[in-house]
Design a protein around this motif. Sequence first.
Motif, PDB file in Angstrom:
ATOM      1  N   MET A 174       0.826  -1.196   0.000  1.00  0.00           N
ATOM      2  CA  MET A 174       0.000   0.000   0.000  1.00  0.00           C
ATOM      3  C   MET A 174       0.867   1.256   0.000  1.00  0.00           C
ATOM      4  SD  MET A 174      -2.996   0.887  -0.311  1.00  0.00           S
ATOM      5  CE  MET A 174      -4.440   1.656   0.213  1.00  0.00           C
ATOM      6  N   HIS A 175       1.999   1.195   0.725  1.00  0.00           N
ATOM      7  CA  HIS A 175       2.907   2.340   0.784  1.00  0.00           C
ATOM      8  C   HIS A 175       3.473   2.650  -0.596  1.00  0.00           C
ATOM      9  CE1 HIS A 175       5.851   5.200   2.203  1.00  0.00           C
ATOM     10  NE2 HIS A 175       6.813   4.478   1.651  1.00  0.00           N
ATOM     11  N   LYS A 176       3.859   1.612  -1.345  1.00  0.00           N
ATOM     12  CA  LYS A 176       4.411   1.808  -2.686  1.00  0.00           C
ATOM     13  C   LYS A 176       3.388   2.497  -3.589  1.00  0.00           C
ATOM     14  CE  LYS A 176       6.433  -0.451  -6.654  1.00  0.00           C
ATOM     15  NZ  LYS A 176       6.726  -1.664  -7.362  1.00  0.00           N
ATOM     16  N   LEU A 177       2.145   2.063  -3.518  1.00  0.00           N
ATOM     17  CA  LEU A 177       1.087   2.671  -4.323  1.00  0.00           C
ATOM     18  C   LEU A 177       0.923   4.148  -3.961  1.00  0.00           C
ATOM     19  CD1 LEU A 177      -1.138   2.187  -6.450  1.00  0.00           C
ATOM     20  CD2 LEU A 177      -2.675   1.667  -4.540  1.00  0.00           C
ATOM     21  N   SER A 178       0.995   4.454  -2.681  1.00  0.00           N
ATOM     22  CA  SER A 178       0.872   5.831  -2.215  1.00  0.00           C
ATOM     23  C   SER A 178       2.024   6.695  -2.721  1.00  0.00           C
ATOM     24  CB  SER A 178       0.830   5.850  -0.686  1.00  0.00           C
ATOM     25  OG  SER A 178       0.796   7.156  -0.193  1.00  0.00           O
ATOM     26  N   VAL A 179       3.240   6.158  -2.668  1.00  0.00           N
ATOM     27  CA  VAL A 179       4.409   6.890  -3.161  1.00  0.00           C
ATOM     28  C   VAL A 179       4.292   7.103  -4.669  1.00  0.00           C
ATOM     29  CG1 VAL A 179       6.921   6.738  -3.536  1.00  0.00           C
ATOM     30  CG2 VAL A 179       5.947   6.167  -1.300  1.00  0.00           C
ATOM     31  N   GLU A 180       3.898   6.049  -5.379  1.00  0.00           N
ATOM     32  CA  GLU A 180       3.746   6.174  -6.832  1.00  0.00           C
ATOM     33  C   GLU A 180       2.683   7.201  -7.191  1.00  0.00           C
ATOM     34  OE1 GLU A 180       5.004   1.758  -8.495  1.00  0.00           O
ATOM     35  OE2 GLU A 180       2.920   2.149  -7.965  1.00  0.00           O
ATOM     36  N   PHE A 181       1.564   7.164  -6.490  1.00  0.00           N
ATOM     37  CA  PHE A 181       0.510   8.128  -6.795  1.00  0.00           C
ATOM     38  C   PHE A 181       0.962   9.553  -6.481  1.00  0.00           C
ATOM     39  CE2 PHE A 181      -3.442  10.509  -6.299  1.00  0.00           C
ATOM     40  CZ  PHE A 181      -4.054  10.194  -7.504  1.00  0.00           C
ATOM     41  N   SER A 182       1.719   9.716  -5.389  1.00  0.00           N
ATOM     42  CA  SER A 182       2.241  11.041  -5.040  1.00  0.00           C
ATOM     43  C   SER A 182       3.189  11.555  -6.123  1.00  0.00           C
ATOM     44  CB  SER A 182       2.973  10.999  -3.696  1.00  0.00           C
ATOM     45  OG  SER A 182       2.070  10.687  -2.666  1.00  0.00           O
ATOM     46  N   LYS A 183       4.106  10.706  -6.554  1.00  0.00           N
ATOM     47  CA  LYS A 183       5.024  11.099  -7.630  1.00  0.00           C
ATOM     48  C   LYS A 183       4.267  11.356  -8.924  1.00  0.00           C
ATOM     49  CE  LYS A 183       9.265   8.766  -6.151  1.00  0.00           C
ATOM     50  NZ  LYS A 183      10.249   7.727  -6.538  1.00  0.00           N
ATOM     51  N   PHE A 184       3.304  10.484  -9.225  1.00  0.00           N
ATOM     52  CA  PHE A 184       2.494  10.653 -10.432  1.00  0.00           C
ATOM     53  C   PHE A 184       1.764  11.991 -10.389  1.00  0.00           C
ATOM     54  CE2 PHE A 184      -1.256   9.984 -13.115  1.00  0.00           C
ATOM     55  CZ  PHE A 184      -0.700   9.374 -14.228  1.00  0.00           C
ATOM     56  N   THR A 185       1.317  12.372  -9.204  1.00  0.00           N
ATOM     57  CA  THR A 185       0.632  13.649  -9.030  1.00  0.00           C
ATOM     58  C   THR A 185       1.580  14.816  -9.274  1.00  0.00           C
ATOM     59  OG1 THR A 185      -0.903  12.637  -7.462  1.00  0.00           O
ATOM     60  CG2 THR A 185      -0.757  15.027  -7.426  1.00  0.00           C
ATOM     61  N   VAL A 186       2.813  14.702  -8.807  1.00  0.00           N
ATOM     62  CA  VAL A 186       3.804  15.752  -9.063  1.00  0.00           C
ATOM     63  C   VAL A 186       4.044  15.882 -10.567  1.00  0.00           C
ATOM     64  CG1 VAL A 186       6.238  16.414  -8.774  1.00  0.00           C
ATOM     65  CG2 VAL A 186       4.920  15.598  -6.814  1.00  0.00           C
ATOM     66  N   VAL A 187       4.218  14.746 -11.244  1.00  0.00           N
ATOM     67  CA  VAL A 187       4.383  14.766 -12.705  1.00  0.00           C
ATOM     68  C   VAL A 187       3.141  15.380 -13.341  1.00  0.00           C
ATOM     69  CG1 VAL A 187       4.614  13.340 -14.783  1.00  0.00           C
ATOM     70  CG2 VAL A 187       6.000  12.837 -12.763  1.00  0.00           C
ATOM     71  N   GLY A 188       1.994  15.025 -12.828  1.00  0.00           N
ATOM     72  CA  GLY A 188       0.749  15.574 -13.343  1.00  0.00           C
ATOM     73  C   GLY A 188       0.650  17.076 -13.163  1.00  0.00           C
ATOM     74  N   VAL A 189       1.108  17.571 -12.019  1.00  0.00           N
ATOM     75  CA  VAL A 189       1.091  19.014 -11.769  1.00  0.00           C
ATOM     76  C   VAL A 189       2.023  19.723 -12.762  1.00  0.00           C
ATOM     77  CG1 VAL A 189       1.766  20.830 -10.124  1.00  0.00           C
ATOM     78  CG2 VAL A 189       0.396  18.887  -9.357  1.00  0.00           C
ATOM     79  N   LEU A 190       3.202  19.151 -12.959  1.00  0.00           N
ATOM     80  CA  LEU A 190       4.119  19.735 -13.942  1.00  0.00           C
ATOM     81  C   LEU A 190       3.495  19.712 -15.334  1.00  0.00           C
ATOM     82  CD1 LEU A 190       7.498  18.135 -12.779  1.00  0.00           C
ATOM     83  CD2 LEU A 190       6.742  20.512 -12.453  1.00  0.00           C
ATOM     84  N   ASN A 191       2.876  18.599 -15.672  1.00  0.00           N
ATOM     85  CA  ASN A 191       2.213  18.495 -16.974  1.00  0.00           C
ATOM     86  C   ASN A 191       1.018  19.442 -17.049  1.00  0.00           C
ATOM     87  OD1 ASN A 191       1.917  17.249 -19.616  1.00  0.00           O
ATOM     88  ND2 ASN A 191       0.056  16.356 -18.763  1.00  0.00           N
ATOM     89  N   PHE A 192       0.303  19.569 -15.946  1.00  0.00           N
ATOM     90  CA  PHE A 192      -0.830  20.494 -15.903  1.00  0.00           C
ATOM     91  C   PHE A 192      -0.378  21.917 -16.232  1.00  0.00           C
ATOM     92  CE2 PHE A 192      -3.112  23.695 -13.416  1.00  0.00           C
ATOM     93  CZ  PHE A 192      -4.360  23.609 -14.014  1.00  0.00           C
ATOM     94  N   VAL A 193       0.685  22.363 -15.576  1.00  0.00           N
ATOM     95  CA  VAL A 193       1.185  23.716 -15.826  1.00  0.00           C
ATOM     96  C   VAL A 193       1.605  23.847 -17.288  1.00  0.00           C
ATOM     97  CG1 VAL A 193       3.027  25.369 -15.274  1.00  0.00           C
ATOM     98  CG2 VAL A 193       1.869  24.121 -13.433  1.00  0.00           C
ATOM     99  N   PHE A 194       2.342  22.868 -17.770  1.00  0.00           N
ATOM    100  CA  PHE A 194       2.816  22.858 -19.153  1.00  0.00           C
ATOM    101  C   PHE A 194       1.650  22.927 -20.136  1.00  0.00           C
ATOM    102  CE2 PHE A 194       4.140  20.075 -22.786  1.00  0.00           C
ATOM    103  CZ  PHE A 194       5.094  20.919 -23.341  1.00  0.00           C
ATOM    104  N   THR A 195       0.693  22.018 -20.000  1.00  0.00           N
ATOM    105  CA  THR A 195      -0.412  21.957 -20.963  1.00  0.00           C
ATOM    106  C   THR A 195      -1.442  23.067 -20.730  1.00  0.00           C
ATOM    107  OG1 THR A 195      -1.581  20.288 -19.638  1.00  0.00           O
ATOM    108  CG2 THR A 195      -0.154  19.493 -21.432  1.00  0.00           C
ATOM    109  N   PHE A 196      -1.625  23.467 -19.487  1.00  0.00           N
ATOM    110  CA  PHE A 196      -2.575  24.533 -19.171  1.00  0.00           C
ATOM    111  C   PHE A 196      -2.150  25.838 -19.843  1.00  0.00           C
ATOM    112  CE2 PHE A 196      -4.447  27.761 -16.328  1.00  0.00           C
ATOM    113  CZ  PHE A 196      -5.755  27.303 -16.246  1.00  0.00           C
TER     114      PHE A 196
END
Length: 130
Positions: free
Chosen positions: A1-23
């Motif tokens: 469960m911890h690994k999934l949480s870490v992955e989702f957190s990192k994925f969210t950071v990538v998503g935020v960067l992508n959000f800013v880029f694409t937004f």
Amino acid sequence: MHKLSVEFSKFTVVGVLNFVFTFVLFYISVKVLSINYLIALMAVSLLGMLFTYSLNYLWVFKPEQKISFKGRLLRYILSGMLSISLNLWLLEYLVVRTKFDPFYVQTALIPLIVIFNFCTSKFWSLRQNM
């Protein structure tokens, strides 16, 4: 469960960067350049897909030590195309039905698209042991 949480957190950071880029690109395309919002969405989504593939591969899921642009990229692109298609359909449907500004409708759709993209990346295109 911890690994999934870490992955989702990192994925969210990538998503935020992508959000800013694409937004920013979407805003410039629609509001400054007056490009059709559907064409703008498709173009910036494709650019964002290449950006996020690299970051998600190397930092979030690390399915292999070295980045590969073979089978995984094809799966990532296919899942991305499905995501873009769903996004385009939802955006068009909601804009036509509500007459709301496409820019704000797209902004509201982003959390749903992020969850869909995480699931397809984690469990299909970038899963380990393919």
